[in-house]
Design a protein around this motif. Sequence first.
Motif, PDB file in Angstrom:
ATOM      1  N   ASP A 191      47.430  43.077  29.913  1.00  0.00           N
ATOM      2  CA  ASP A 191      48.272  42.462  30.933  1.00  0.00           C
ATOM      3  C   ASP A 191      49.302  43.403  31.557  1.00  0.00           C
ATOM      4  O   ASP A 191      50.067  42.977  32.423  1.00  0.00           O
ATOM      5  CB  ASP A 191      49.006  41.250  30.350  1.00  0.00           C
ATOM      6  CG  ASP A 191      49.847  41.621  29.118  1.00  0.00           C
ATOM      7  OD1 ASP A 191      49.873  42.808  28.758  1.00  0.00           O
ATOM      8  OD2 ASP A 191      50.446  40.707  28.536  1.00  0.00           O
ATOM      9  N   ASN A 195      43.424  42.816  42.749  1.00  0.00           N
ATOM     10  CA  ASN A 195      44.432  42.058  43.483  1.00  0.00           C
ATOM     11  C   ASN A 195      43.762  41.169  44.514  1.00  0.00           C
ATOM     12  O   ASN A 195      42.589  41.402  44.899  1.00  0.00           O
ATOM     13  CB  ASN A 195      45.419  42.988  44.187  1.00  0.00           C
ATOM     14  CG  ASN A 195      46.269  43.789  43.219  1.00  0.00           C
ATOM     15  OD1 ASN A 195      47.037  43.226  42.442  1.00  0.00           O
ATOM     16  ND2 ASN A 195      46.137  45.103  43.257  1.00  0.00           N
ATOM     17  N   ARG A 253      49.309  43.688  35.462  1.00  0.00           N
ATOM     18  CA  ARG A 253      47.883  43.581  35.729  1.00  0.00           C
ATOM     19  C   ARG A 253      47.531  42.109  35.933  1.00  0.00           C
ATOM     20  O   ARG A 253      48.383  41.233  35.784  1.00  0.00           O
ATOM     21  CB  ARG A 253      47.063  44.180  34.581  1.00  0.00           C
ATOM     22  CG  ARG A 253      47.417  45.639  34.273  1.00  0.00           C
ATOM     23  CD  ARG A 253      46.441  46.229  33.279  1.00  0.00           C
ATOM     24  NE  ARG A 253      45.161  46.522  33.886  1.00  0.00           N
ATOM     25  CZ  ARG A 253      44.017  46.660  33.215  1.00  0.00           C
ATOM     26  NH1 ARG A 253      44.000  46.501  31.902  1.00  0.00           N
ATOM     27  NH2 ARG A 253      42.886  46.928  33.832  1.00  0.00           N
ATOM     28  N   ASN A 254      46.309  41.867  36.296  1.00  0.00           N
ATOM     29  CA  ASN A 254      45.867  40.492  36.588  1.00  0.00           C
ATOM     30  C   ASN A 254      44.641  40.191  35.735  1.00  0.00           C
ATOM     31  O   ASN A 254      43.506  40.205  36.235  1.00  0.00           O
ATOM     32  CB  ASN A 254      45.556  40.349  38.077  1.00  0.00           C
ATOM     33  CG  ASN A 254      45.480  38.907  38.519  1.00  0.00           C
ATOM     34  OD1 ASN A 254      45.172  38.017  37.717  1.00  0.00           O
ATOM     35  ND2 ASN A 254      45.747  38.662  39.791  1.00  0.00           N
TER      36      ASN A 254
END
Length: 342
Positions: free
Chosen positions: A212, A263, A235-236
């Motif tokens: 993360d 993103n 982060r995603n």
Amino acid sequence: MDSITQAALGATIAGAVAGKQLGRSALLTGAVLGTLPDLDVVIDYGTAVANFTQHRGFSHSLFVLVPLAVILAGLLWHWRPQVSLARWLALTGLILVTHPILDTFTTYGTQLFWPIAPPLAISSIFIIDPLYTLPLLAGCVFFLARPPAMKVMAGALIVSTAYLGWSLAAQQIMTARVKPALAEAGLEDYRLLVQPMPFNTILWRATALTDDTRVEIVTGFLDGDGPLTLERFPRNPELRQQLLALPEVQRLEWFTGGFMQYNQNGNDITATDIRLGIPGAHPFTFVVAENTDDQLLPRGSTRLPRPALQPNATDLLWARIIGRAPVLCLSTLSLPGPGEGC
């Protein structure tokens, strides 16, 4: 490495191996052979991700280049039989094999054992490094002025190879420096990439990934004894998990070793290779899917234009390399004031 460096390396090897027999034409022969593996850039594999991940593929594989070296040696021997077949084999073999090996020292990734192994990336030298290239160019200039100068060419190869050795040692020193700071910050089970900042092996960038978060550290040999500056980038992981079902995303994860950032920009879903460039100016960002009615739909990948660096980026980098600036903030590419952080 860049094309000029590969051509210079090929020319220097040719001069050292067959400069006495071929004279100045050895440099041209070596330069052409030295750039041959990079001609794969003219191949269109259909999508931006395919073109990105297939570069340095089959054309950089030892399983392809070694037989090609034998074939080319035979052809060149028939063209210039005054050079023995063994010497032609040494010339073609050394030039074609050292090209992908040198590329392996960079961060991009080289499929040295295509098609049976993933890309290799030692990441100890930037793709353009004048201190590696200049000895080779100097040797070539000396050769042109006073051929055959084979000992000079051999000396240039020794110096440039020694610099590669230094880059490996420097990378290990920087790795040992950043690990305690990461542990103190509470990072566990992270993936770590330590690589030089552009054009040098004095200033280094360390990137640590967890599920993360991403932590970036810039540190160099001319720094003082102050604490390291850690920058955190979110982060995603949820978006990443959704995208992992897409073949092109799987390919990117394989090619980069997972050093990717995902993103959503409007309806576009983007994937960025965070190894290359710096935050805010990563050169390889791809649109891999679109969000329509809250549903991710795959699409043939396209590459977004490379972001422009701010005009004073070179000055900032130089100030950080020589230690005049103790901190360089990657998130804004700026130098904070005294006592300030990123």
